[in-house]
Scaffold this motif. Structure first.
Motif, PDB file in Angstrom:
ATOM      1  N   LYS A  40     -63.924  24.552 -29.297  1.00 55.82           N
ATOM      2  CA  LYS A  40     -63.976  24.134 -30.701  1.00 55.82           C
ATOM      3  C   LYS A  40     -63.794  22.625 -30.816  1.00 55.82           C
ATOM      4  O   LYS A  40     -64.537  21.936 -31.532  1.00 55.82           O
ATOM      5  CB  LYS A  40     -62.882  24.863 -31.491  1.00 55.82           C
TER       6      LYS A  40
ATOM      7  N   ALA B  91     -55.672  37.137 -23.353  1.00 54.35           N
ATOM      8  CA  ALA B  91     -56.115  36.719 -24.690  1.00 54.35           C
ATOM      9  C   ALA B  91     -55.761  35.268 -24.967  1.00 54.35           C
ATOM     10  O   ALA B  91     -56.548  34.519 -25.560  1.00 54.35           O
ATOM     11  CB  ALA B  91     -55.474  37.625 -25.748  1.00 54.35           C
ATOM     12  N   LEU B  92     -54.567  34.850 -24.522  1.00 56.42           N
ATOM     13  CA  LEU B  92     -54.164  33.462 -24.721  1.00 56.42           C
ATOM     14  C   LEU B  92     -55.074  32.507 -23.955  1.00 56.42           C
ATOM     15  O   LEU B  92     -55.410  31.414 -24.434  1.00 56.42           O
ATOM     16  CB  LEU B  92     -52.706  33.266 -24.292  1.00 56.42           C
ATOM     17  N   GLU B  93     -55.443  32.925 -22.751  1.00 57.26           N
ATOM     18  CA  GLU B  93     -56.339  32.096 -21.953  1.00 57.26           C
ATOM     19  C   GLU B  93     -57.690  31.951 -22.656  1.00 57.26           C
ATOM     20  O   GLU B  93     -58.270  30.859 -22.713  1.00 57.26           O
ATOM     21  CB  GLU B  93     -56.511  32.717 -20.572  1.00 57.26           C
ATOM     22  N   GLN B  94     -58.169  33.092 -23.219  1.00 57.68           N
ATOM     23  CA  GLN B  94     -59.438  33.049 -23.944  1.00 57.68           C
ATOM     24  C   GLN B  94     -59.321  32.180 -25.195  1.00 57.68           C
ATOM     25  O   GLN B  94     -60.230  31.412 -25.526  1.00 57.68           O
ATOM     26  CB  GLN B  94     -59.865  34.467 -24.326  1.00 57.68           C
ATOM     27  N   GLN B  95     -58.169  32.300 -25.868  1.00 57.12           N
ATOM     28  CA  GLN B  95     -57.962  31.514 -27.078  1.00 57.12           C
ATOM     29  C   GLN B  95     -57.911  30.022 -26.749  1.00 57.12           C
ATOM     30  O   GLN B  95     -58.459  29.188 -27.479  1.00 57.12           O
ATOM     31  CB  GLN B  95     -56.660  31.941 -27.772  1.00 57.12           C
ATOM     32  N   LYS B  96     -57.243  29.710 -25.639  1.00 62.53           N
ATOM     33  CA  LYS B  96     -57.173  28.311 -25.220  1.00 62.53           C
ATOM     34  C   LYS B  96     -58.568  27.770 -24.910  1.00 62.53           C
ATOM     35  O   LYS B  96     -58.921  26.639 -25.277  1.00 62.53           O
ATOM     36  CB  LYS B  96     -56.263  28.204 -23.994  1.00 62.53           C
ATOM     37  N   GLU B  97     -59.356  28.608 -24.253  1.00 60.10           N
ATOM     38  CA  GLU B  97     -60.721  28.200 -23.916  1.00 60.10           C
ATOM     39  C   GLU B  97     -61.546  27.990 -25.182  1.00 60.10           C
ATOM     40  O   GLU B  97     -62.287  27.017 -25.301  1.00 60.10           O
ATOM     41  CB  GLU B  97     -61.361  29.267 -23.021  1.00 60.10           C
ATOM     42  N   LEU B  98     -61.368  28.924 -26.158  1.00 62.10           N
ATOM     43  CA  LEU B  98     -62.087  28.790 -27.422  1.00 62.10           C
ATOM     44  C   LEU B  98     -61.649  27.538 -28.174  1.00 62.10           C
ATOM     45  O   LEU B  98     -62.471  26.847 -28.796  1.00 62.10           O
ATOM     46  CB  LEU B  98     -61.854  30.033 -28.290  1.00 62.10           C
ATOM     47  N   ALA B  99     -60.324  27.227 -28.130  1.00 64.97           N
ATOM     48  CA  ALA B  99     -59.826  26.031 -28.806  1.00 64.97           C
ATOM     49  C   ALA B  99     -60.431  24.778 -28.185  1.00 64.97           C
ATOM     50  O   ALA B  99     -60.805  23.828 -28.898  1.00 64.97           O
ATOM     51  CB  ALA B  99     -58.299  25.990 -28.733  1.00 64.97           C
TER      52      ALA B  99
END
Length: 729
Positions: free
Chosen positions: A507, A496-504
């Motif tokens: 963004k 999830a953190l990896e996905q969040q980092k990718e989304l950030a």
């Protein structure tokens, strides 16, 4: 009344002495003996006799009342001392009372003399009675201590013969009975189950040897609760006390017991028995000293019972130690791994060191089912693995273990449960069966079962040891389960953190792209709008002039929004370009522009900047934004006629920048939120003041980037003060 009285009178006047004697006789002291002295030597001789009271003049040619008082105190005599004088004043009277005189009277008012003497004699008798009682109490304690020493010698060693211990208990009970002059003393001790008491010793002994008396309190819970509360129970008269229960009243009536005192025996912080003192024939008021004495006896008996208990526990201590050492070693072995299959295998291998078995299993609970997770000693273990037991049914003892939350022993399982006679269970040829719960916290997470082919093999000792083992096994199982769960969560969290980092990243890229794409057309639109507004492209009609003014103002706002967003992105994505920065110079560089803007807005801008402040290590571009936003906000929210005050000073290793205005202020309930991104105090569509809500967020994040802080104090209608602190590095 004709009360005898011996009076020593210290007086140089015979006439005054006669007046004192006459006053005493009029007060009822007809049988009166007195002796008059007026010197130190005569008084010392007179004190060789016994006197009831001393009456003294305050001042005499050869002697004084205070000298006489000191002589009595030197000889440590407890004699009431009354001063009778014709010239005594209030100061002298106070001095006399402080020195130890009991009272003082004037010679012209001797009517108070006899009552004063009577009062002081009563006080003297009370003091003598207290001294006598204290002496008797000390004698009681001394006699009790003698019995205590005898008892301690007899019960010092747990292996001493029982008859000798009985003799020791008899000796101390006899001493207690004789000291208190009671008819009988009994010692009662709680039995193991805690709801019955047995008389283990009494004095005097019954004439005929009888079995030790036992009282069952299971039907007298209230009485049992009172005894176990540990409070001393004093009953002066059994026959008139309404709190005495019927069964106790009947017993006392048949034994002719009239008064009772029951004292708890404390052992290791709990009540293990009582000492009961019984007095026959007449009611009795127990004195505080007697109650204290009975408590001391109870303490001695507690010491004796402690040794008796030690004797009982001595033989079991070594065995318990061995069991504890084994369980400790097993605990260490079970904590060697967090892999659940390995933990289950260790449980089954270590269990055999504690309780013998031919076969054993570990079953895990899920809802209303038990699943066999591991087994040992079974010829058909593959067939049994994963087998489930329905806890809602009563066709196996497994349900009983969970229901009772306690060990279950079956001497011959096939006789009680038909399931043991059918495959696949019948192939193990189980006879004796023992099941213990696996309890973690307050939850039953499973059970352990042990089987023996020999009928009647397992007993309560096996159950106790297996339960102690199961407590450690439950911890090991739960730790392994939690570890596996945490590993799974950690894997999911990392994903999830990896996905969040990718989304950030996406963004930020999106915002950068949008900002870049908007910047050029917005600049062109703003340029043309400003040209139109200025009239350089031709004069506009009034209605168009107003519209162009709105367009110009809004494009400026959009430009500021894009600049703030880019600044936020720079903080998040770009490394600051640190270098030595002179904050004082930075402020003074901005002052002319802001003073001009302030003058246009009808405001006064005042600066107080220390020019010799130390340099800080920071990013000048970012620090410039801090000053720009704080001053911009002050200009925006300060009405015409107000003032703005900018101060920079150095305190120790810190620079302090303050921007103070006389503006509209900020509501107290909004102060905690004004540094949030995009937050505006007035967020309505019709708000009076424009802005993006990013300026103060930028200030806070830039300050934190420089290991500094920003604070605000504000009062509505008065103004606000923003305080920035930056460390000097």
């Amino acid at each position: 009344m004709n009360m005898p009285l011996r009076v020593l009178i210290i007086e140089d006047s015979e006439d005054d002495t006669l007046l004192i004697i006459r006053a005493l006789r009029r007060g009822g002291y007809k049988d009166l003996t007195f002796h008059r002295v007026d010197t130190h030597a005569d008084m010392e001789t007179a004190l060789q006799e016994k006197w009831d009271v001393v009456i003294s003049d305050y001042s005499m040619p050869k002697f004084s009342g205070l000298d006489a008082l000191k002589l009595i105190q030197t000889k440590k005599l407890d004699l009431p001392f009354i001063i009778v004088s014709g010239t005594i004043g209030e100061d002298i009277a106070v001095e006399s009372m402080r020195a130890g005189a009991y009272d003082y009277l004037m010679k012209d008012n001797l009517i108070r003399l006899a009552p004063a003497v009577q009062r002081e004699l009563q006080e003297a008798r009370s003091r003598e009675a207290r001294r006598k009682a204290e002496k008797e109490k000390n004698q009681l304690i001394e006699r009790l201590q003698t019995q205590h020493n005898t008892l301690m010698e007899l019960v010092a060693h747990p292996a001493i013969a029982t008859d000798q211990r009985d003799q020791a208990l008899q000796a101390i009970l006899q001493a207690a009975a004789n000291t208190l002059a009671v008819s009988r003393v009994k010692v009662w001790q709680f039995l193991d189950q805690g709801d019955s008491m047995q008389c283990i010793q009494e004095y005097p002994l019954p004439r005929e040897e009888t079995p030790k008396k036992i009282i069952d309190f299971s039907m007298h819970i209230q009485q049992l609760t009172r005894i176990k509360s540990g409070k001393i129970m004093v009953i002066p008269d059994v026959f008139t006390n309404p709190k005495v229960p019927d069964w106790s009243y009947t017993y006392c009536k048949t034994q002719d017991i009239r008064s009772i005192i029951v004292v708890p025996i404390y052992l290791q912080g709990r009540v293990v028995g009582i000492v009961c003192y019984e007095d026959m024939s007449n009611p009795r008021q127990w004195t505080p000293d007697e109650i204290t004495f009975t408590n001391q006896v109870a303490n001695l008996l507690a010491q004796a019972l402690l040794n008796l208990e030690n004797a009982r526990l001595l033989s079991a201590e070594a065995e318990r130690r061995r069991e504890a050492e084994t369980l400790q070693a097993i605990t260490q072995a079970l904590s060697a791994t967090l892999d659940l299959p390995q933990v289950l295998d260790l449980i089954l291998s270590q269990l055999e060191k504690v309780v013998p078995y031919d076969s054993a299993s570990v079953q895990q609970r899920t809802g209303e089912k038990l699943e066999l997770m591991g087994g040992r000693g079974f010829a058909n273990i593959e067939e049994l693995q994963g087998l489930t037991f329905d806890l809602t049914l009563e066709d196996s003892p497994n349900s009983l273990v969970v229901q009772n939350r306690a060990p279950v022993i079956l001497e011959n399982a096939p006789e009680l449960y038909a399931k043991f006679n059918t495959p696949p269970y019948s192939e193990t040829k189980i006879s004796s069966w023992l099941g213990v719960p696996l309890i973690f916290g307050n939850q039953i997470i499973g059970i352990i079962t042990l089987d023996k082919k020999e009928p009647g093999f397992y007993n309560q000792k096996h159950a106790r040891l297996a339960q102690a083992f199961a407590a450690q096994a439950a911890i090991a199982i739960e730790n392994a389960r939690l570890f596996a769960e945490e590993e799974r969560r950690a894997t999911e969290l990392a994903r999830a953190l990896e996905q969040q980092k990718e989304l950030a990243n996406l963004k930020n890229q999106f915002i950068q792209n949008v900002s870049h794409e908007l910047r050029t057309p917005l600049a062109i639109a703003r340029g043309y709008a400003e040209l139109l507004y200025s009239g350089e492209l031709g004069k506009l009609p009034p209605e168009s002039q107003s519209a162009i003014e709105i367009i110009t103002r809004r494009t400026r706002m959009l430009t500021k929004l894009i600049e703030d967003i880019n600044a936020i992105l720079e903080i998040e994505t770009q490394e600051p370009e640190y270098q030595p920065v002179n904050i004082a110079e930075l402020i003074m560089k901005h002052v002319p522009d802001f003073k001009a803007a302030a003058a246009i807005a009808g405001l006064e801008l005042i600066t107080d900047v220390q020019s010799n402040t130390a340099l800080i290590y920071g990013d000048p571009t970012q620090l410039d934004r801090v000053l720009d936003n704080l001053l911009g906000n002050a200009l925006k929210f300060t009405p015409q006629g107000g003032s703005i005050y900018v101060q920079l000073k150095q305190h120790d290793q810190t620079l302090i920048l303050e921007v103070q205005d006389t503006g509209i202020g900020i509501p107290e309930d909004k102060l905690d939120r004004i540094f949030e991104r995009f937050y505006q105090v007035d967020g309505s569509a019709s708000r009076r003041y424009g802005g993006t809500g990013l300026g103060l967020a930028l200030v806070k994040e830039i300050c934190e980037m420089h290991n500094g802080t920003v604070e605000v104090k504000s009062t509505l209608g008065v103004g606000s003060t923003f305080r920035v602190t930056l460390p000097i590095q």
